[in-house]
Design a protein around this motif. Sequence first.
Motif, short mmCIF file in Angstrom:
data_model
loop_
_atom_site.label_atom_id
_atom_site.label_comp_id
_atom_site.label_asym_id
_atom_site.label_seq_id
_atom_site.Cartn_x
_atom_site.Cartn_y
_atom_site.Cartn_z
N SER A 87 0.82 -1.13 0.04
CA SER A 87 -0.13 -0.22 -0.06
C SER A 87 0.91 1.20 -0.12
N ASN A 109 -9.84 -1.19 -0.92
CA ASN A 109 -8.61 -0.94 -1.19
C ASN A 109 -8.08 0.84 -0.98
N ASP A 118 -4.75 6.50 2.12
CA ASP A 118 -3.98 5.12 1.81
C ASP A 118 -4.66 4.38 0.75
N LYS A 158 -4.42 0.37 -1.15
CA LYS A 158 -3.78 -0.82 -1.29
C LYS A 158 -3.97 -1.48 -2.44
#
Length: 170
Positions: free
Chosen positions: A23, A138, A167, A169
């Motif tokens: 990530s 994600n 973030d 991922k």
Amino acid sequence: MKKLLFFSFLAISLIGMTKAQFSVGLSVGQFKFTDAEDGMNGFNINASYELNDNSRVGLNIGNYQESVDVFGITIKTGIRPITVFYQGDVNVSDKFKPYYGAELGMYSVFASIGDESNSEGYLGFAGVGGARYFLADNVALNLGIKYHTISFEGELDGALGLNLGVDYKF
């Protein structure tokens, strides 16, 4: 020491690449030394590798600075932390995941007046706490707080960091 940390991180990353969950994140925030009146605004970029569903290791690179103009001359001061980290999640739900962690690394403190600049590197560590809220499987919003302890030529100094970011991922 720097080479050892880099190669250790690289080895850990390569070992589990077939099952890897990588990530990346970008956040904005503030870095404030405990004895300073004002904090420095900046950003933090991170990359991490999930060891399992509840823990990860990674690398943070930050840049926080402030500048003032005095009689037409720009004076900039700031700090650029480059740290490796470990974070562990506290299982609350699939969407909301508080975390705790620690960081260790180099803190480059810099100052520039006009065209002249100077920087020095110092070793430091930080305790970390925060939470991620997953908007999708994600993508997560990340709110983190860190208390940095930095060794300036034998003297320890503290700083508080607060960041909000996203973030992603893979």
